[in-house]
Design a protein around this motif. Structure first.
Motif, PDB file in Angstrom:
ATOM      1  N   UNK A  22      15.341 -20.720 -10.101  1.00  0.00           N
ATOM      2  CA  UNK A  22      16.539 -21.209 -10.806  1.00  0.00           C
ATOM      3  C   UNK A  22      17.494 -21.810  -9.789  1.00  0.00           C
ATOM      4  N   UNK A  23      17.095 -22.917  -9.219  1.00  0.00           N
ATOM      5  CA  UNK A  23      17.781 -23.494  -8.069  1.00  0.00           C
ATOM      6  C   UNK A  23      19.138 -24.098  -8.401  1.00  0.00           C
ATOM      7  N   UNK A  24      19.437 -24.274  -9.681  1.00  0.00           N
ATOM      8  CA  UNK A  24      20.692 -24.912 -10.069  1.00  0.00           C
ATOM      9  C   UNK A  24      21.749 -23.908 -10.526  1.00  0.00           C
ATOM     10  N   UNK A  25      21.475 -22.624 -10.308  1.00  0.00           N
ATOM     11  CA  UNK A  25      22.431 -21.593 -10.714  1.00  0.00           C
ATOM     12  C   UNK A  25      23.759 -21.768  -9.993  1.00  0.00           C
ATOM     13  N   UNK A  26      24.828 -21.683 -10.763  1.00  0.00           N
ATOM     14  CA  UNK A  26      26.178 -21.617 -10.173  1.00  0.00           C
ATOM     15  C   UNK A  26      26.806 -20.253 -10.425  1.00  0.00           C
ATOM     16  N   UNK A  27      26.183 -19.466 -11.320  1.00  0.00           N
ATOM     17  CA  UNK A  27      26.748 -18.161 -11.701  1.00  0.00           C
ATOM     18  C   UNK A  27      25.604 -17.156 -11.789  1.00  0.00           C
TER      19      UNK A  27
ATOM     20  N   UNK B 240      28.483 -20.470  -7.198  1.00  0.00           N
ATOM     21  CA  UNK B 240      29.934 -20.373  -7.047  1.00  0.00           C
ATOM     22  C   UNK B 240      30.425 -18.960  -7.365  1.00  0.00           C
ATOM     23  N   UNK B 241      29.602 -18.233  -8.161  1.00  0.00           N
ATOM     24  CA  UNK B 241      29.952 -16.871  -8.571  1.00  0.00           C
ATOM     25  C   UNK B 241      28.742 -15.979  -8.332  1.00  0.00           C
TER      26      UNK B 241
ATOM     27  N   UNK C  34      24.582 -19.313   3.746  1.00  0.00           N
ATOM     28  CA  UNK C  34      24.147 -20.555   3.095  1.00  0.00           C
ATOM     29  C   UNK C  34      24.876 -20.807   1.781  1.00  0.00           C
ATOM     30  N   UNK C  35      25.502 -19.769   1.218  1.00  0.00           N
ATOM     31  CA  UNK C  35      26.182 -19.900  -0.071  1.00  0.00           C
ATOM     32  C   UNK C  35      27.590 -20.441   0.146  1.00  0.00           C
ATOM     33  N   UNK C  36      27.660 -21.612   0.698  1.00  0.00           N
ATOM     34  CA  UNK C  36      28.948 -22.175   1.128  1.00  0.00           C
ATOM     35  C   UNK C  36      29.825 -22.623  -0.032  1.00  0.00           C
ATOM     36  N   UNK C  37      29.273 -22.639  -1.249  1.00  0.00           N
ATOM     37  CA  UNK C  37      30.065 -23.051  -2.410  1.00  0.00           C
ATOM     38  C   UNK C  37      30.695 -21.880  -3.160  1.00  0.00           C
ATOM     39  N   UNK C  38      30.464 -20.671  -2.668  1.00  0.00           N
ATOM     40  CA  UNK C  38      30.968 -19.492  -3.369  1.00  0.00           C
ATOM     41  C   UNK C  38      32.492 -19.479  -3.450  1.00  0.00           C
ATOM     42  N   UNK C  39      32.975 -19.161  -4.654  1.00  0.00           N
ATOM     43  CA  UNK C  39      34.399 -18.876  -4.859  1.00  0.00           C
ATOM     44  C   UNK C  39      34.620 -17.388  -5.123  1.00  0.00           C
TER      45      UNK C  39
ATOM     46  N   UNK D 129      32.518 -16.153   7.490  1.00  0.00           N
ATOM     47  CA  UNK D 129      33.426 -17.238   7.869  1.00  0.00           C
ATOM     48  C   UNK D 129      32.854 -18.603   7.520  1.00  0.00           C
ATOM     49  N   UNK D 130      31.572 -18.657   7.152  1.00  0.00           N
ATOM     50  CA  UNK D 130      30.934 -19.926   6.786  1.00  0.00           C
ATOM     51  C   UNK D 130      30.952 -20.172   5.277  1.00  0.00           C
ATOM     52  N   UNK D 131      31.745 -19.396   4.579  1.00  0.00           N
ATOM     53  CA  UNK D 131      31.962 -19.613   3.141  1.00  0.00           C
ATOM     54  C   UNK D 131      33.436 -19.970   2.991  1.00  0.00           C
ATOM     55  N   UNK D 132      33.783 -21.235   3.232  1.00  0.00           N
ATOM     56  CA  UNK D 132      35.176 -21.613   3.461  1.00  0.00           C
ATOM     57  C   UNK D 132      36.075 -21.618   2.226  1.00  0.00           C
ATOM     58  N   UNK D 133      35.482 -21.638   1.029  1.00  0.00           N
ATOM     59  CA  UNK D 133      36.306 -21.780  -0.175  1.00  0.00           C
ATOM     60  C   UNK D 133      36.405 -20.494  -0.986  1.00  0.00           C
ATOM     61  N   UNK D 134      36.095 -19.361  -0.365  1.00  0.00           N
ATOM     62  CA  UNK D 134      36.081 -18.089  -1.066  1.00  0.00           C
ATOM     63  C   UNK D 134      37.483 -17.714  -1.544  1.00  0.00           C
ATOM     64  N   UNK D 135      37.565 -17.348  -2.823  1.00  0.00           N
ATOM     65  CA  UNK D 135      38.849 -16.934  -3.398  1.00  0.00           C
ATOM     66  C   UNK D 135      38.873 -15.445  -3.732  1.00  0.00           C
ATOM     67  N   UNK D 136      37.701 -14.900  -4.097  1.00  0.00           N
ATOM     68  CA  UNK D 136      37.622 -13.492  -4.495  1.00  0.00           C
ATOM     69  C   UNK D 136      36.539 -12.822  -3.665  1.00  0.00           C
TER      70      UNK D 136
END
Length: 744
Positions: free
Chosen positions: A131-136, A160-161, A179-184, A204-211
């Motif tokens: 499931x390579x297109x998973x965002x959640x 992302x989640x 590698x999960x650099x899009x995680x929020x 530190x390589x997950x730059x956009x983490x919010x939670x």
């Protein structure tokens, strides 16, 4: 005619062209979307997303390894996986983008060790990486049986989640998660240090983490934690509860968490004054949780709290803070704070006047507050909805200012020295009231229940309330929990008690209640627990008791109940505990008790029961405790090897121990065979609690007694024991659990 024919021909050509264009468009669509000959894409009638066949097969493989006792995956049928529960797809491409496999039943994570014994295990099927297109992705609250955190999750680079919380994974967090650099959103909340991270550099390589939640993940070796966390400037929510954070040098980097709104460092012991001073730069902070840090002092907190002008929630509980409450609150902004938890400290004094006007939640329980004026000082907090002051030493009458809490829904003043009454006509929104273990004496407090029309939980147990239960109690129709045990209540149980149809638990034990159990008790069809022990109740058990089909616990012991046990008691199909001992019950035990298949504990001793105990009770294979004092010993008892407690006091046993007695030695924890006429040698397998007093045992104490170091009670008095004690028997440290030893 020619003109007409020409028109028909022209219309035909136009229709033909349209058909060719439609076919061409379909071919182009196939080419652009999947290439010629691609059979992976399953079209679905109607407008909406469709499902990739390869991804559908992957989902079914994932399902095959998931624990599913309640058929949670029942919707996972048919071709369109995009409509399955917990699955969502991209409306344009049809690729699966969301997979929510969170275990659907809710449970308290504090009891997760018990849950793990009953919840079946799951596995993360390798098909997940298809499931390579998973965002959640949510795998939380499952039982993955201490398997390692799957490294293959790191290949889902569009995520992302990601939520792996309380999923019973074990071992290290894979550094490949970098590698999960899009995680929020990243939730790795662990289970009592089973997970660990030795180096947080990957984070530190997950730059956009919010939670970020890494609570209960062992970070004791991650010495770079502070610098890595500080580098993620996008962080808004950070939970690092009980992670054993390593010490941070006092020279700290410039504050970089400019977006932080919620910070929870509870359960870590290295929160220094330098860190608190650094934290004072977090002007965006709205919620700060520092429960159970222990290194905190009021002085070290004052600087940080004075600068955090946007605080809405503050938890400083369980820190043994000493001093006045006002010393903390003088530095907290008087506006905006809604949640304040200061429980389990050593604070005294009261709330400064005019402060905390926006407060909705206040917990000051387990402190050193003694003056009832604390309640008066809270009178201006008109927005208060939740107030806890239990476990202090507050003395005096409940002041009228309590009536000013017009929005109060939850009030716990238990375990103090309060007296008096609830102000009349107040607290109409109250749902939870606990005044147990105080000095309240007047039963008039019960009359106020008629005004508390929203009340669901009332606990007045452990006071000295005298007088009768007024019939107006029946007006509190929303009550679910009523605790009046261990007072001095007299009179009868009012018939109006039957109006409380929402009641789940009724506790009236340890009073001076007289009269019959009213037949209206049968109207409480939602009742789960009924405690009427240790009163002066007379008469028969009403037949209506059989309508309480949800009942699990029934205590009627230590009363003056007479008559027969009604046959209708067999209707309590969910009953687990039944205590009827120490009454004047007559007649035979109804065979219908044998139909209570969920029964765990049964006590019928010290009554006037006649006849044999019905064989149907021998079929209760869940039974763990059986007390038959003064009853005729049934033959089927020898088959009840699942028992953990067996009380055969004074049942007329004589001679040597029965041969079948050895069947009980593996599971039995408590055995009472006192006051019989047993003879012969002492048994060689003592239980955790063993009473063989008042028999005719002879000979020495067998050496095997010294094996059972878990023994907590041993009574061999009034036998004919001779000989010396085994040498190791007198070594006190050998019986580490022994509380009572009687050999006279």
């Amino acid at each position: 005619m020619a003109a007409a024919g020409s028109g028909s021909f022209q219309d035909g050509r136009i229709a033909s062209k349209r058909l060719m264009m439609l076919v061409a468009l379909l071919l182009v669509s196939c080419c652009l979307g999947h290439g010629f000959g691609d059979e992976d894409h399953v079209e679905v009638e109607g407008i909406g997303s469709s499902c990739m066949e390869s991804e559908r097969r992957a989902l079914l493989a994932i399902k095959s390894d998931m624990y599913d006792p309640d058929n949670w995956f029942s919707s996972w049928t048919g071709k369109d996986c995009c409509g399955w529960r917990g699955v969502a797809c991209d409306n344009t491409t049809g690729h699966v983008t969301k997979l929510d496999l969170r275990y659907p039943d809710t449970y308290d994570v504090r009891d997760i060790s018990d849950i793990m014994e009953t919840m079946g295990g799951s596995k993360v099927n390798p098909s997940l990486q298809e499931l390579k297109h998973l965002t959640y992705l949510d795998l939380s609250m499952n039982n993955f049986s201490h398997a390692p955190v799957p490294t293959m999750i790191a290949s889902l680079v569009h995520l992302e989640y990601l939520n792996l919380s309380n999923a019973m994974f074990d071992g290290p967090i894979p550094p490949q998660f970098e590698n999960l650099s899009n995680l929020h959103h990243l939730d790795l909340h662990g289970w009592y240090d089973d997970l660990h991270v030795d180096d947080l550099d990957w984070l530190s390589r997950i730059p956009s983490l919010k939670y970020l939640d890494m609570s209960y993940v062992d970070l004791s070796k991650a010495t770079n934690w502070f610098y890595v966390i500080n580098s993620i400037s996008t962080l808004e929510v950070l939970h690092l509860i009980y992670v054993d954070l390593p010490y941070v040098p006092s020279r700290l980097p410039p504050f970089n968490l400019t977006a932080i709104a919620t910070l929870d460092l509870s359960g870590n012991f290295i929160i220094t004054s330098a860190m608190l001073s650094w934290l004072s730069n977090a002007t965006s902070l709205e919620n700060l949780f520092l429960s159970g840090c222990w290194s905190l002092t009021i002085e070290s907190l004052q600087v940080a709290l004075g600068a955090l002008s946007n605080l809405k929630g503050l938890d400083l509980s369980d820190n043994s803070l000493e001093g006045e409450i006002r010393e903390i609150l003088n530095n907290v902004s008087s506006r905006g704070l809604k949640h304040l938890d200061l429980r389990s400290n050593q604070l005294s004094g009261d709330i400064p006047p005019g402060s905390l006007r926006d407060l909705e939640y206040l917990d000051l329980s387990g402190n050193s507050i003694v003056d009832v004026h604390i309640l008066a000082s809270l009178g201006n907090l008109t927005n208060l909805r939740h107030l806890e002051l239990w476990g202090n030493s507050i003395s005096g009458e409940i002041p009228p200012t309590v009536g000013k809490f017009v929005r109060l829904e939850y009030l716990d003043l238990s375990s103090n020295q309060l007296s008096g009454d609830i102000p009349p006509g107040s607290l109409r929104d109250l749902e939870y009231l606990d005044l147990s273990t105080n000095l309240i004496v007047d039963a008039h407090i019960l009359a106020s229940l008629g005004n508390l029309t929203n009340l669901r939980h009332l606990d007045l147990g452990g006071n000295s309330i005298s007088g009768e239960i007024p019939p107006i109690v029946g007006d509190a129709v929303r009550l679910e929990y009523l605790y009046l045990s261990y007072n001095g209540i007299i009179g009868k149980i009012p018939q109006s008690m039957g109006n409380l149809s929402n009641l789940l638990e009724l506790h009236l034990s340890g009073n001076k209640i007289v009269g019959w159990i009213p037949p209206s008790i049968g109207n409480l069809t939602n009742l789960v627990m009924l405690y009427l022990s240790s009163n002066n109740i007379v008469g028969c058990i009403p037949k209506t008791i059989g309508t309480l089909i949800h009942m699990k616990v029934l205590y009627l012991d230590d009363n003056q109940i007479s008559g027969k046990i009604p046959e209708t008691i067999g209707g309590l199909q969910n009953l687990q505990v039944l205590y009827l001992d120490n009454n004047f019950i007559t007649g035979e035990i109804p065979a219908t008790i044998g139909g209570l298949r969920n029964l765990l504990m049964l006590s019928l001793s010290n009554n006037l029961i006649s006849g044999p105990i019905p064989e149907t009770i021998g079929g209760l294979r869940n039974l763990q405790m059986l007390i038959l004092k003064g009853a005729e010993l049934p033959a089927w008892l020898q088959t009840q090897t699942q028992l953990t407690t067996l009380d055969l006091y004074g049942v007329g046993l004589s001679g040597n121990l029965p041969v079948w007695f050895s069947n009980f030695t593996r599971r039995l924890h408590r055995l009472n065979m006192s006051s019989n006429n047993l003879q012969g040698r002492l048994p060689s397998a003592p239980q955790l609690m063993l009473d063989l007093s008042n028999n005719s045992f002879i000979g020495p104490i067998p050496p095997s007694f010294v094996i059972s170091t878990g023994l907590s009670l041993l009574s061999l008095s009034h036998n004919r024991i001779n000989g010396s004690l085994p040498p190791s028997f007198v070594i006190c440290n050998h019986f580490r659990s022994l509380t009572y030893l009687i050999i006279t």
